[in-house]
Design an enzyme around this catalytic site. Structure first.
Site, PDB file in Angstrom:
ATOM      1  N   CYS A  19      -1.250 -17.046  18.391  1.00 33.07           N
ATOM      2  CA  CYS A  19      -0.231 -16.239  17.685  1.00 33.07           C
ATOM      3  C   CYS A  19       0.974 -17.100  17.308  1.00 33.07           C
ATOM      4  O   CYS A  19       1.733 -16.739  16.426  1.00 33.07           O
ATOM      5  CB  CYS A  19       0.319 -15.118  18.571  1.00 33.07           C
ATOM      6  SG  CYS A  19      -0.845 -13.847  19.012  1.00 33.07           S
ATOM      7  N   HIS A  66      -5.389 -11.774  21.443  1.00 32.70           N
ATOM      8  CA  HIS A  66      -6.452 -12.768  21.612  1.00 32.70           C
ATOM      9  C   HIS A  66      -7.142 -12.727  22.976  1.00 32.70           C
ATOM     10  O   HIS A  66      -8.123 -13.438  23.188  1.00 32.70           O
ATOM     11  CB  HIS A  66      -5.895 -14.181  21.374  1.00 32.70           C
ATOM     12  CG  HIS A  66      -5.415 -14.392  19.974  1.00 32.70           C
ATOM     13  ND1 HIS A  66      -4.083 -14.311  19.615  1.00 32.70           N
ATOM     14  CD2 HIS A  66      -6.094 -14.632  18.833  1.00 32.70           C
ATOM     15  CE1 HIS A  66      -3.966 -14.521  18.320  1.00 32.70           C
ATOM     16  NE2 HIS A  66      -5.171 -14.715  17.820  1.00 32.70           N
ATOM     17  N   HIS A  83       4.175   1.230   1.962  1.00 39.20           N
ATOM     18  CA  HIS A  83       5.324   0.591   1.295  1.00 39.20           C
ATOM     19  C   HIS A  83       5.879   1.504   0.192  1.00 39.20           C
ATOM     20  O   HIS A  83       7.088   1.600  -0.005  1.00 39.20           O
ATOM     21  CB  HIS A  83       4.920  -0.723   0.626  1.00 39.20           C
ATOM     22  CG  HIS A  83       4.354  -1.764   1.541  1.00 39.20           C
ATOM     23  ND1 HIS A  83       3.021  -1.817   1.866  1.00 39.20           N
ATOM     24  CD2 HIS A  83       4.932  -2.806   2.185  1.00 39.20           C
ATOM     25  CE1 HIS A  83       2.801  -2.847   2.671  1.00 39.20           C
ATOM     26  NE2 HIS A  83       3.954  -3.454   2.891  1.00 39.20           N
ATOM     27  N   LYS A 116      -2.845  -3.135   7.381  1.00 40.86           N
ATOM     28  CA  LYS A 116      -4.037  -3.825   6.920  1.00 40.86           C
ATOM     29  C   LYS A 116      -4.928  -4.180   8.106  1.00 40.86           C
ATOM     30  O   LYS A 116      -6.150  -4.040   8.053  1.00 40.86           O
ATOM     31  CB  LYS A 116      -3.618  -5.091   6.169  1.00 40.86           C
ATOM     32  CG  LYS A 116      -4.692  -5.588   5.228  1.00 40.86           C
ATOM     33  CD  LYS A 116      -4.259  -6.891   4.586  1.00 40.86           C
ATOM     34  CE  LYS A 116      -5.485  -7.658   4.136  1.00 40.86           C
ATOM     35  NZ  LYS A 116      -5.360  -9.087   4.397  1.00 40.86           N
ATOM     36  N   HIS A 130       0.848  -1.189   0.000  1.00 39.73           N
ATOM     37  CA  HIS A 130       0.000   0.000   0.000  1.00 39.73           C
ATOM     38  C   HIS A 130       0.885   1.241   0.000  1.00 39.73           C
ATOM     39  O   HIS A 130       2.105   1.144  -0.204  1.00 39.73           O
ATOM     40  CB  HIS A 130      -0.973  -0.035   1.191  1.00 39.73           C
ATOM     41  CG  HIS A 130      -0.309  -0.257   2.518  1.00 39.73           C
ATOM     42  ND1 HIS A 130       0.541   0.663   3.088  1.00 39.73           N
ATOM     43  CD2 HIS A 130      -0.349  -1.324   3.374  1.00 39.73           C
ATOM     44  CE1 HIS A 130       0.987   0.191   4.251  1.00 39.73           C
ATOM     45  NE2 HIS A 130       0.471  -1.021   4.442  1.00 39.73           N
ATOM     46  N   LYS A 165       0.345   4.207  12.133  1.00 42.22           N
ATOM     47  CA  LYS A 165       1.015   3.631  10.983  1.00 42.22           C
ATOM     48  C   LYS A 165       0.003   2.856  10.147  1.00 42.22           C
ATOM     49  O   LYS A 165      -0.837   2.142  10.691  1.00 42.22           O
ATOM     50  CB  LYS A 165       2.107   2.680  11.492  1.00 42.22           C
ATOM     51  CG  LYS A 165       2.980   2.149  10.398  1.00 42.22           C
ATOM     52  CD  LYS A 165       3.934   1.079  10.905  1.00 42.22           C
ATOM     53  CE  LYS A 165       4.748   0.540   9.739  1.00 42.22           C
ATOM     54  NZ  LYS A 165       5.143  -0.843   9.862  1.00 42.22           N
ATOM     55  N   CYS A 183       1.632 -17.632  23.299  1.00 41.07           N
ATOM     56  CA  CYS A 183       0.229 -17.662  22.851  1.00 41.07           C
ATOM     57  C   CYS A 183       0.112 -18.675  21.719  1.00 41.07           C
ATOM     58  O   CYS A 183       0.801 -18.564  20.711  1.00 41.07           O
ATOM     59  CB  CYS A 183      -0.225 -16.297  22.357  1.00 41.07           C
ATOM     60  SG  CYS A 183      -1.849 -16.355  21.573  1.00 41.07           S
ATOM     61  N   CYS A 186      -2.555 -12.684  26.106  1.00 42.45           N
ATOM     62  CA  CYS A 186      -2.179 -12.225  24.770  1.00 42.45           C
ATOM     63  C   CYS A 186      -2.940 -10.935  24.453  1.00 42.45           C
ATOM     64  O   CYS A 186      -4.152 -10.888  24.578  1.00 42.45           O
ATOM     65  CB  CYS A 186      -2.514 -13.294  23.741  1.00 42.45           C
ATOM     66  SG  CYS A 186      -2.378 -12.672  22.057  1.00 42.45           S
TER      67      CYS A 186
END
Ligand SMILES: [Zn+2]
Length: 501
Positions: free
Chosen positions: A129, A150, A21, A303, A18, A300, A126, A147
């Site tokens: 993860c 989660h 980058h 996604k 995106h 920042k 976790c 976590c």
């Protein structure tokens, strides 16, 4: 010939790139184009970081092998870079055979030196993860570590792994970070130094058990482990230029390597990377150029946060890769985060590209064709404007040599602004023979066009062709050196976009 080797981080291709980058990659491309223009032998490297658990899982989810998935994504990334006129010399993929071989050999080399050892790792883990969390990273719910993603209790786990003796390099790192001007801007070096002084250095686990992560480069002497992705990824900067394969090429480019990185990967690109290099008996990089984030809605772009601005959206809105590249570099900031704000970017686009440079090219082109049939012969230009142009040129070189692209872009537009002012003051359209005025204006256009080239390569080439000059090293493009301009076209370069109310 002087060598200039510049790298971007290699990107994790779990999703398409995106604007975040593009910010980094266009910056590297702009510097690469500038250095080529200045006569350097440039090697510009970008690529993808294709190993690791995340890729393994994304591919699995899509019913593909990681190799199939990363093959597709490599093409996706290359297409995006093409759409922005990013002219890299080499695109590395960490699944490339030569890279895997280099990583494996480098790992063995460091192991044989006694800087890699096997030991137990214990920590809070976790399962979802598949990641260890250290204090400060996890959240406490009712006094128990959970976590943060989660909200599940973390489990205590122990396993054997391979460690890299990072702690051995403390004195070396302090010396290098204190005494060599590698990290730029300097404040980032201070940040790393203070973290080392405060927290010290702990040895780094650089392998993962194959039953958890199988998508990686195997530890050469122990098939139960794969090499940790960061060790694998960092080595791309040396494998790409022939480390362990082509000594001459490697030494040539490494001697002037510039890494471009975002501030979030500063620790890995200083502490970890400099130590790995030292373990391999390689000098630290010449420069690590660090930039702050391009933020959207205050954080920042990512996604998972859902605040991403797409490259397509930018190309649609501003109409050309040149415009997108220019506006990104105009808001580029190494020290502070830049909030991406369409209103601000629209106004930069309109006032600088459309109203200043674009308008100057159009006006001068039309005038030249009307008044002199497009042919304008050399004249002496007024010393006042000549001095001003030379000052702008010198300031531009100073900015670009210090990687200050936002200032460089601004200065290029200042040159065009001088051209517009001169036109308004001298009113060549009222004169019967305005050759001198037109020659002067064309000189300002030539200089602005050359200085803009690293940012707007396509449009610079187009203007050069339409007006009959070449884009060349700005230090060699002396004023009053063009014998005759031949203006064959008066292009409209940037269409104004209507500002939001
Ligand atoms: Zn988790």
């Amino acid at each position: 010939m002087n060598v200039f080797y510049i790298t971007t981080p290699i990107y994790y291709p779990n999703a398409p790139p995106h604007v975040g980058h593009a910010y980094t990659t266009v910056f590297a491309d702009t510097l690469a184009r500038y250095k080529r223009l200045m006569g350097y032998n440039v090697l510009f490297l970008t690529g993808n970081d294709e190993h690791g658990l995340k890729i393994q899982k994304v591919a699995e989810k899509q019913g593909k092998t990681p190799k199939e998935f990363t093959d597709e994504m490599a093409e996706v990334f290359k297409n995006y870079w093409r759409s922005l006129d990013v002219n890299y010399d080499h695109f590395i993929r960490t699944t490339d055979e030569y890279h895997e071989k280099t990583v494996s050999e480098a790992f063995s080399y460091i192991y044989k030196k006694g800087l890699i050892y096997k030991a137990k790792y214990a920590g809070l883990y976790c399962v979802d993860c598949e990641k260890y969390y250290s204090p400060g990273e996890y959240v406490e719910i009712e006094g128990k570590p959970h976590c943060p993603l989660h909200n599940k209790p973390l489990e205590y786990m122990e396993e054997e792994t391979y460690y890299f003796k990072l702690s051995d390099f403390k004195d070396y790192l302090l010396d290098v970070l204190n005494n060599r001007e590698i990290v730029y801007p300097r404040s980032y070096a201070e940040e790393v130094l203070s973290k080392i002084n405060k927290e010290g250095l702990r040895d780094l686990s650089i392998a993962r058990p194959v039953e958890r992560v199988w998508w990686g480069i195997p530890v050469p002497f122990d098939k139960n482990y794969v090499i940790y992705v960061w060790f694998d990824a960092l080595l791309n900067y040396i494998s790409a230029i022939g480390y362990l394969n082509d000594n001459e090429k490697f030494s040539k480019y490494w001697s002037n390597v510039h890494h471009v990185i975002g501030k979030d990967i500063l620790w890995f690109h200083t502490v970890v990377w400099f130590s790995i290099l030292k373990a391999l008996d390689i000098d630290p990089p010449r420069k690590v150029i660090v930039h702050a984030f391009l933020t959207s809605k205050g954080t920042k772009m990512s996604k998972s946060v859902g605040n991403v601005i797409s490259i397509e959206e930018m190309l649609d809105r501003y109409g050309s890769p040149d415009a997108v590249r220019y506006v990104l570099m105009r808001i580029f900031n190494m020290d502070k985060d830049s909030e991406f704000d369409f209103e601000l970017v629209d106004s930069i686009y309109n006032s600088e590209l459309a109203d200043t440079y674009g308008n100057l090219v159009r006006r001068a082109g039309v005038l030249a064709q009307k008044k002199t049939d497009g042919k304008i012969y050399r004249r002496n230009i007024d010393s006042k404007i000549k001095d001003e142009l030379e000052n702008k040129l010198n300031a531009y070189i100073d900015a670009m040599e210090n990687f200050e692209v936002a200032r460089g872009a601004s200065l290029a537009i200042d040159v065009a602004r001088l051209g517009n002012q001169y036109l308004n003051e001298t009113k060549p359209w009222e004169k019967k023979d305005p050759s001198k005025e037109l020659y002067t204006v064309l000189e300002t256009i030539r200089l602005a066009t050359i200085l803009l080239y690293p940012f707007t390569p396509r449009i610079s080439n187009l203007v050069a062709k339409a007006f009959g000059f070449t884009v060349e090293n700005p230090l060699k493009a002396t004023l009053e050196s063009i014998e005759r301009y031949n203006v064959t076209n008066a292009p409209i370069l940037y269409k104004k976009i209507s500002l939001k109310k």
